[in-house]
Design an enzyme around this catalytic site. Sequence first.
Site, PDB file in Angstrom:
ATOM      1  N   MET A  95      -0.942   2.901   0.392  1.00 32.20           N
ATOM      2  CA  MET A  95      -0.927   1.531  -0.104  1.00 32.20           C
ATOM      3  C   MET A  95      -1.775   0.677   0.822  1.00 32.20           C
ATOM      4  O   MET A  95      -1.611   0.676   2.028  1.00 32.20           O
ATOM      5  CB  MET A  95       0.529   1.023  -0.156  1.00 32.20           C
ATOM      6  CG  MET A  95       0.648  -0.423  -0.588  1.00 32.20           C
ATOM      7  SD  MET A  95       0.034  -0.674  -2.277  1.00 32.20           S
ATOM      8  CE  MET A  95      -0.556  -2.357  -2.145  1.00 32.20           C
ATOM      9  N   GLU A  96      -2.674  -0.084   0.175  1.00 29.13           N
ATOM     10  CA  GLU A  96      -3.755  -0.741   0.915  1.00 29.13           C
ATOM     11  C   GLU A  96      -3.394  -2.100   1.499  1.00 29.13           C
ATOM     12  O   GLU A  96      -4.248  -2.983   1.553  1.00 29.13           O
ATOM     13  CB  GLU A  96      -4.949  -0.907  -0.031  1.00 29.13           C
ATOM     14  CG  GLU A  96      -4.751  -1.956  -1.162  1.00 29.13           C
ATOM     15  CD  GLU A  96      -4.209  -1.403  -2.456  1.00 29.13           C
ATOM     16  OE1 GLU A  96      -3.672  -0.281  -2.446  1.00 29.13           O
ATOM     17  OE2 GLU A  96      -4.308  -2.092  -3.491  1.00 29.13           O
ATOM     18  N   HIS A 125     -10.235  -0.867  -0.805  1.00 25.12           N
ATOM     19  CA  HIS A 125      -9.328  -1.917  -1.293  1.00 25.12           C
ATOM     20  C   HIS A 125      -9.285  -3.136  -0.372  1.00 25.12           C
ATOM     21  O   HIS A 125      -8.881  -4.211  -0.798  1.00 25.12           O
ATOM     22  CB  HIS A 125      -7.905  -1.380  -1.398  1.00 25.12           C
ATOM     23  CG  HIS A 125      -7.598  -0.706  -2.695  1.00 25.12           C
ATOM     24  ND1 HIS A 125      -7.985  -1.206  -3.911  1.00 25.12           N
ATOM     25  CD2 HIS A 125      -6.899   0.429  -2.964  1.00 25.12           C
ATOM     26  CE1 HIS A 125      -7.538  -0.414  -4.873  1.00 25.12           C
ATOM     27  NE2 HIS A 125      -6.887   0.594  -4.330  1.00 25.12           N
ATOM     28  N   GLU A 167      -8.451   3.583   0.196  1.00 25.91           N
ATOM     29  CA  GLU A 167      -7.665   2.459   0.719  1.00 25.91           C
ATOM     30  C   GLU A 167      -8.545   1.473   1.481  1.00 25.91           C
ATOM     31  O   GLU A 167      -8.322   0.266   1.437  1.00 25.91           O
ATOM     32  CB  GLU A 167      -6.515   2.953   1.601  1.00 25.91           C
ATOM     33  CG  GLU A 167      -5.568   3.959   0.922  1.00 25.91           C
ATOM     34  CD  GLU A 167      -5.027   3.490  -0.418  1.00 25.91           C
ATOM     35  OE1 GLU A 167      -4.749   2.286  -0.568  1.00 25.91           O
ATOM     36  OE2 GLU A 167      -4.883   4.329  -1.332  1.00 25.91           O
ATOM     37  N   ALA A 198       0.502   7.886  -2.623  1.00 25.92           N
ATOM     38  CA  ALA A 198      -0.281   8.547  -1.584  1.00 25.92           C
ATOM     39  C   ALA A 198      -0.506   7.558  -0.444  1.00 25.92           C
ATOM     40  O   ALA A 198      -0.422   7.901   0.730  1.00 25.92           O
ATOM     41  CB  ALA A 198      -1.612   9.029  -2.158  1.00 25.92           C
TER      42      ALA A 198
HETATM   43 ZN   LIG Z   1      -5.748   2.057  -5.132  1.00 20.28          ZN
END
Ligand SMILES: [Zn+2]
Length: 1001
Positions: A382-383, A420, A417, A380
């Site tokens: 990516m941080e 994160h 995100e 979904a």
């Molecule tokens: Zn995560």
Amino acid sequence: MGLNDSSPGAMRNGRGLSDQWAESVVVRPRTTERHITVHKRLVLGFALSILTLIIVTAVAVVLSVRFEECGGRDRDGMTGELGSRGSSGSGKMNGSRGERMGERGDEEAAQPWRNSRLPGSLRPRHYDLRLAVYMDNFTFSGDVSIELECVNATRFIVLHSDRSGSGRLVNRPGGGAMRIHRHFPFPANQMYVVVLHRELKPMRLYRLNITFDAAIEDELLGFFRSSYTLQREKRYLAVTQFSPIHARKAFPCFDEPIYKATFSLTLRHDPQYTSLSNMPVESSTLADEDGWVTNHFARTPRMSTYYLAWAVCNFTYKETQTDSGVTIRLYARPDAISSGAGDYALHITKRLLGFYQDYFKVQYSLPKLDLLAVPKHPYAAMENWGLSVFVEQKILLDAEVSSSSYQMELTMVVVHEICHQWFGDLVTPVWWEDVWLKEGFAHFFEYVGTDFLFPKWNMEKQRFLTDVLHEVMLLDGLSSSHPISQEVQQATDIDRVFDWIAYKKGAALIRMLANVMGQPLFQKGLNDYLLSHMYSNAARDDLWNKLSQAMRSEGRDINIGEMMDRWTLQMGYPIITISKNQSEQVPTHYITVTQEHFLYGEEVRNNNSLQWQVPLTVALGNASTVCSESLIWVNNKTETHRIGEMDDNTWLLGNINQTGYFRVNYDLQNWKLLIQQLHNNPQIISVGNRAGLIDDAFNLARAGYLPQGVSLQLIGYLPEETSFLPWHAASRALYQLDKLLDRTDEYSLFSDYVLKQVASRYHQIGWPTNGPSNEGSNVLQASYQTEELQRELIMLACSFGNKQCHRQAVVYISDWISSNKNRIPPNIRDIVYCTGVSLMDEDVWEFIWMKFHSSTAVSEKKILLEALTCSDNTFLLNRLLNLSLTSDLVPEQDVIDVIIHVGRNPQGRNLAWKYFRDKWDVLNARYGEALFMNSKLIGGVTEFLNTEKELSELKEFIQSSGVGAGPALPRALEIVEGNVRWHRLHRRQFYQWLRKPPALG
Ligand SMILES: [Zn+2]
């Protein structure tokens, strides 16, 4: 990292209605079989050309030594060959301290590259990474210069490299260079090894230079490409996905999270593209001799390799600034930016940075944060620190056509995100076994952060229960579950740890702990944890220590590590049974509490089961009020506790507001009192507990801890229920049962009973009146609880066969077809489309199919596709399955959903199950490496199986195909065995109760 839903427990609708909540797009498309062959050929050809290139240019790896001027590093004179080798950190490397050559032989014999983990003798401090990106032929070339600190004397430099072609080593003449004895790749561990003639010495710094070339991948890992269409022209972009172990695909590096270093990145590319990375561009050379641009990005803080990111694209952006001066930009396709589809995410990101800075009391670390919306991505989102990447569906919002569910889901991905940036980027788990330390937190804060944005949504107190707690207890109650901290050795194990247990159980345990501690102390502990480990790594014990310290500072002496180890190192969770102490006279003050390991499978339970330290909250109440609440720590199998005074009419309620990660059972008399309470005055019991009682009762009945009639009788109060959450919990439980029952002869007994509970509230609340032509921004302000309740009731009514509901859906569809204007409210479109397709003739199917092709909004496209699976016509279903897999009409990432949704349709069940087995080789080749994708597919097509015949078909399939699917097949087997067992043991009793429901009282 934001996972898409892979849970086998996510399905809700036995009738094949889509469920945007439990969702949806699990994407990590692999190339098809045909493509793989082509791809391999390309790689081969490409490898040859690299060799040629290297021979011609003779540029390759050069190892040189830079003697540190700082004498302090060498102060105690331990520089000789008998240095501190083997003293710490690299047990694999120590040999006996013999004479030098002998020792060398031992060391070589030890072959540290054969170990799956890096040896730990060297630590990277800084990477200078320079890349030239060729978008015309999708290749890149680069060189990296790594500053290394020697920890233990060694002759071996072992680092990760996968796929990027590593060249011939040539010693560059000149001062300080060390001679290389030999060098070679070790593909089994994705490593590259350089063997030196002499040892590197502890506490000295060295510099390793490597040049490399590689392809910009066509699959969604490492440095990869994807495309989109702008004004009928195909455009390409290239972006990285390094988590968890793909940085090594783009450049040689020490690719384990513990090896944090700083990075200075330089990207050179055609000026028609823009490039982005974690940090802002520090300086830019606008045109070199080729007319190319070179961007030098500012040096990053210390970070793990898997958070490094860059992108080369021709996107445009919108930007905003936070009060503290952080620039936030949202980059996307130019048409998406100009239509304003990115505005919402940009707006909430700005608010969220402020929220987290206040909550954690730690500033956001970087000068900027870019959000990049890409058409294809394996997750979904990516941080990556300062450059977080989102798949378009999870960040672009088309307010005109988006449902509130879509908006909520998108919101939560963004909240996740951004969290994160602290839990993950700033403080990183030491190793993948504790990935839940970042994912559990980010998932928990999805609810806390969304509450900050939309306080009325009440996410943490309510939605968390059904979507996280109930969802994961379903999985974690299986004997094939596993502890949340999982041992990880091989690279192939790493993908496996990103599962629902890490995300959802992690979040549930953190919520339980936050409630035990109270928010101020919890916040204090987190602040201390983040400050102590910023720019570094932490393990779970580091967190427990900081939280324990926070507790002690307030005089509360709880050993959090000891308590939490029970929850993180053991699989599963307890069932707590509470009963009034029978040996006493009435009124009594005592209760007996027991704990055992909750398991669905009755034959796998045993008396020596696991034990936990359980923070059990108990409330006492009677018809009109809750008299007392108390916290009891349950440590043993059986305990007696004194609480308030109870008489025959006092009910007990455990796990107040369901903050604990366990189920509660009671004696039958107490269940009766609770049910009476719900019928007479449900508001006395909190919304969270009403939902919790429903979920517990149905699951206890399913597992055989409770008679079947108790749960059915419990939901008899639903006509009195005005809140969304208990309805949601009930519908989840009912769809679970629906899957078991929808092919039984007496099915109508069940569906009639459900419709009877639904009817009055459904008729009262009616259908939404606002069409899509109303202001789209309504969705932002609307009372989400009311909208969601309305949606839930319509879904229940239509899927269990309410005639009025069916008529309404047909009217909407007919209107759409005749007027060619879609006046169906966005929030219920999926229900209406599906109901229309299942009830109306083939023309409607063709109409939806046509709309699917012409629609451009991603959310709309998806529900149109899922509606096609609702047909009763197996010919059409078969056609859809074949088209999905063999043509490019259906996006690759949606194919799995098509198969699963066909399986949800009782008319399509056999078809989907057979199709899945027939095409397993193709599907496995395409999705096999992406474990969670595969497990979603396997779970999705098998969860409905419930006959002895289907069970043996599944066993046969496992035997013939078995390998490569990780834990998904054993789990599927356990679930289907459970289904068959339920039919054998409990179905009769269930229908018996429905034939003659006893009167309450
Ligand atoms: Zn995560």
